[in-house]
Design an enzyme around this catalytic site. Structure first.
Site, PDB file in Angstrom:
ATOM      1  N   ALA A  69      42.770  40.913  46.543  1.00  5.17           N
ATOM      2  CA  ALA A  69      41.993  42.155  46.438  1.00  5.17           C
ATOM      3  C   ALA A  69      40.855  42.137  47.465  1.00  5.17           C
ATOM      4  CB  ALA A  69      41.438  42.312  45.033  1.00  5.17           C
ATOM      5  N   THR A  70      40.329  40.973  47.744  1.00  6.54           N
ATOM      6  CA  THR A  70      39.265  40.869  48.751  1.00  6.54           C
ATOM      7  C   THR A  70      39.763  41.441  50.079  1.00  6.54           C
ATOM      8  OG1 THR A  70      38.352  38.913  47.677  1.00  6.54           O
ATOM      9  CG2 THR A  70      37.797  39.219  50.002  1.00  6.54           C
ATOM     10  N   ASN A 136      33.258  42.911  36.737  1.00  6.97           N
ATOM     11  CA  ASN A 136      33.827  41.602  36.456  1.00  6.97           C
ATOM     12  C   ASN A 136      32.889  40.687  35.685  1.00  6.97           C
ATOM     13  OD1 ASN A 136      32.710  42.018  39.186  1.00  6.97           O
ATOM     14  ND2 ASN A 136      32.796  39.794  39.321  1.00  6.97           N
ATOM     15  N   GLN A 164      39.570  44.614  37.755  1.00  3.64           N
ATOM     16  CA  GLN A 164      39.440  44.180  36.350  1.00  3.64           C
ATOM     17  C   GLN A 164      40.013  45.188  35.360  1.00  3.64           C
ATOM     18  OE1 GLN A 164      38.361  41.225  35.259  1.00  3.64           O
ATOM     19  NE2 GLN A 164      37.572  40.385  37.181  1.00  3.64           N
ATOM     20  N   SER A 181      44.405  43.225  42.163  1.00  2.00           N
ATOM     21  CA  SER A 181      44.750  41.824  42.411  1.00  2.00           C
ATOM     22  C   SER A 181      45.747  41.361  41.354  1.00  2.00           C
ATOM     23  CB  SER A 181      43.471  40.993  42.320  1.00  2.00           C
ATOM     24  OG  SER A 181      43.723  39.667  42.692  1.00  2.00           O
ATOM     25  N   THR A 219      54.005  38.044  57.286  1.00  2.00           N
ATOM     26  CA  THR A 219      55.231  38.019  56.484  1.00  2.00           C
ATOM     27  C   THR A 219      54.892  38.036  55.002  1.00  2.00           C
ATOM     28  OG1 THR A 219      56.296  36.750  58.223  1.00  2.00           O
ATOM     29  CG2 THR A 219      57.333  36.676  56.050  1.00  2.00           C
ATOM     30  N   CYS A 301      27.338  34.745  40.211  1.00  3.07           N
ATOM     31  CA  CYS A 301      28.223  35.898  40.365  1.00  3.07           C
ATOM     32  C   CYS A 301      29.627  35.491  40.751  1.00  3.07           C
ATOM     33  CB  CYS A 301      27.649  36.916  41.330  1.00  3.07           C
ATOM     34  SG  CYS A 301      27.510  36.367  43.004  1.00  3.07           S
TER      35      CYS A 301
HETATM   36  N1  PLP Z   1      36.790  42.618  42.685  1.00  5.44           N
HETATM   37  C1  PLP Z   1      36.561  42.193  41.439  1.00  5.44           C
HETATM   38  C2  PLP Z   1      35.927  43.109  40.447  1.00  5.44           C
HETATM   39  C3  PLP Z   1      36.910  40.889  41.065  1.00  5.44           C
HETATM   40  O1  PLP Z   1      36.678  40.466  39.824  1.00  5.44           O
HETATM   41  C4  PLP Z   1      37.493  40.047  42.038  1.00  5.44           C
HETATM   42  C5  PLP Z   1      37.801  38.638  41.699  1.00  5.44           C
HETATM   43  O2  PLP Z   1      37.002  37.974  41.067  1.00  5.44           O
HETATM   44  C6  PLP Z   1      37.744  40.552  43.313  1.00  5.44           C
HETATM   45  C7  PLP Z   1      37.375  41.836  43.608  1.00  5.44           C
HETATM   46  C8  PLP Z   1      38.427  39.720  44.360  1.00  5.44           C
HETATM   47  O3  PLP Z   1      39.776  39.556  44.013  1.00  5.44           O
HETATM   48  P1  PLP Z   1      40.702  38.450  44.747  1.00  5.44           P
HETATM   49  O4  PLP Z   1      40.503  37.187  43.986  1.00  5.44           O
HETATM   50  O5  PLP Z   1      42.109  38.950  44.602  1.00  5.44           O
HETATM   51  O6  PLP Z   1      40.280  38.382  46.160  1.00  5.44           O
END
Ligand code: PLP
Length: 355
Positions: A69-70, A136, A164, A181, A219, A301
């Protein structure tokens, strides 16, 4: 070990593991971007998974697989020709730090309950508004539908970090970009996705072979995609059942920990998150005395980052109150009995500290 850190990551669903194993077997290694038969079979599995993940989102957009997700959030923010972004004060660092990349970003405050005012003024300069669906750290649910509607009226795009909330509550309505994610919805780590509303144009951040419609080169892993797809499908199938289970757990845990103070709204909240504090609590000591329970300190955090929580600060908590906080996260595979037992252990350990 009682695992109470569901916001950090969720256990892998057996159904997701089974879907992955097919692509980790001897004959499952083909590159899904190859034109030969095994490659096409792998590509077909990726597309099935894409459909399953797409069902998490509203209609009218496409799913771009990313490594996390990042990465999805980086693509959403850095890949757009926006200019300044306005982001809520309680966004994940993946949004906050990336928004700062513009050099000029704006912070949208939240109330003492950890919920943003749906009518909060947007700065005129902001071309992108980013507010998460479920926080989160404290689990608070944000009024994203109204914020998205206002962003549209203001001519800005709306990005929602739904990491979340995805698979747990209904998707955010009206957003232009949504990041999720797999590992927060009982899927594997190492894969995320960005949903892009039709008509929204992004430029790639990662260049190379031009996979994912040129938006994200690299890939794809059929195993990770298949695991993500199976986990998403299962979450949608079980949404009501999972939510009802979480409600039972919430009531049980709140009952045992009734003397602890809840950080953030109790009502506008995903009830799989209990962020609690006790004045004078030494969280480091609690963690070392309760080693059979996996939980987080509420003050940091990101686990292990050591950075003080900007979320608890945004609620108006003092540094001491933040340090006296813990986060318990539970979900599908947590049993009521183990949770009650763990909460009793934590409470007794706190009492033995004299708090
Ligand atoms: N956004 C939120 C609200 C999250 O809780 C997290 C992970 O802790 C992320 C983004 C980042 O997700 P990822 O671990 O897939 O990079």
């Amino acid at each position: 070990m009682t695992y109470l850190d569901y916001q950090a990551t969720t256990p892998l669903a057996p159904e997701a593991r089974a879907a992955m194993l097919r692509w980790l077997a001897d004959d499952g290694f083909a590159n899904p971007h190859s034109a030969h038969r095994p490659g096409r079979a792998a590509a077909a599995a990726v597309e099935v998974a894409r459909e399953q993940v797409a069902a998490l989102f509203p209609p009218g957009g496409k799913v771009v697989f990313t490594g996390s997700a990042t990465e999805a959030l980086n693509l959403a923010i850095r890949g757009g020709p926006y200019g300044p972004a306005a982001v809520s004060a309680i966004e994940h660092a993946a949004v906050r730090d990336t928004a700062r990349w513009f050099g000029e970003d704006f912070e949208l405050p939240v109330g003492a309950d950890g919920v943003i005012d749906p009518e909060v003024p947007f700065p005129d300069e902001a071309k992108l508004i980013a507010v998460m669906q479920v926080n989160n750290e404290i689990g608070t649910i944000q009024p994203v539908a109204r914020l998205a509607e206002r962003a549209k009226a203001a001519g800005a795009l709306f990005l929602c970090d739904a990491v979340q909330g995805a698979g747990k509550i209904a998707p955010p309505a009206g957003a232009d970009l949504i990041a999720v994610s797999a590992h927060k919805l009982y899927g594997p780590k190492g894969i995320g996705a960005l949903w892009v509303r039709d008509g929204v144009h992004l430029s790639p951040v990662i260049l190379g072979g031009g996979q994912e419609g040129g938006l994200r080169s690299g890939t794809l892993s059929p195993a990770l995609c298949a695991g993500f797809g199976a986990a998403a499908a299962l979450s949608l199938e079980r949404m009501e059942q999972d939510a009802a289970h979480v409600e039972t757990l919430w009531t049980a845990a709140r009952d045992v920990l009734s003397r602890w103070t809840l950080n953030g709204s109790a009502e506008q909240r995903w009830h799989g998150n209990l962020n609690l504090r006790l004045d004078g609590l030494d969280v480091g000591r609690l963690m070392s005395e309760c080693r059979t329970i996996a939980f987080s300190a509420g003050s940091a955090c990101a686990s292990g980052s050591g950075r003080p929580s900007h979320v608890l600060a945004a609620l108006g908590l003092s540094a001491a109150q933040a340090k006296n906080s813990i986060r318990l996260g539970f979900g599908r595979y947590t049993t009521r009995d183990e949770l009650i037992e763990a909460c009793r252990t934590l409470d007794a350990a706190a009492r033995s500290q004299g708090v």
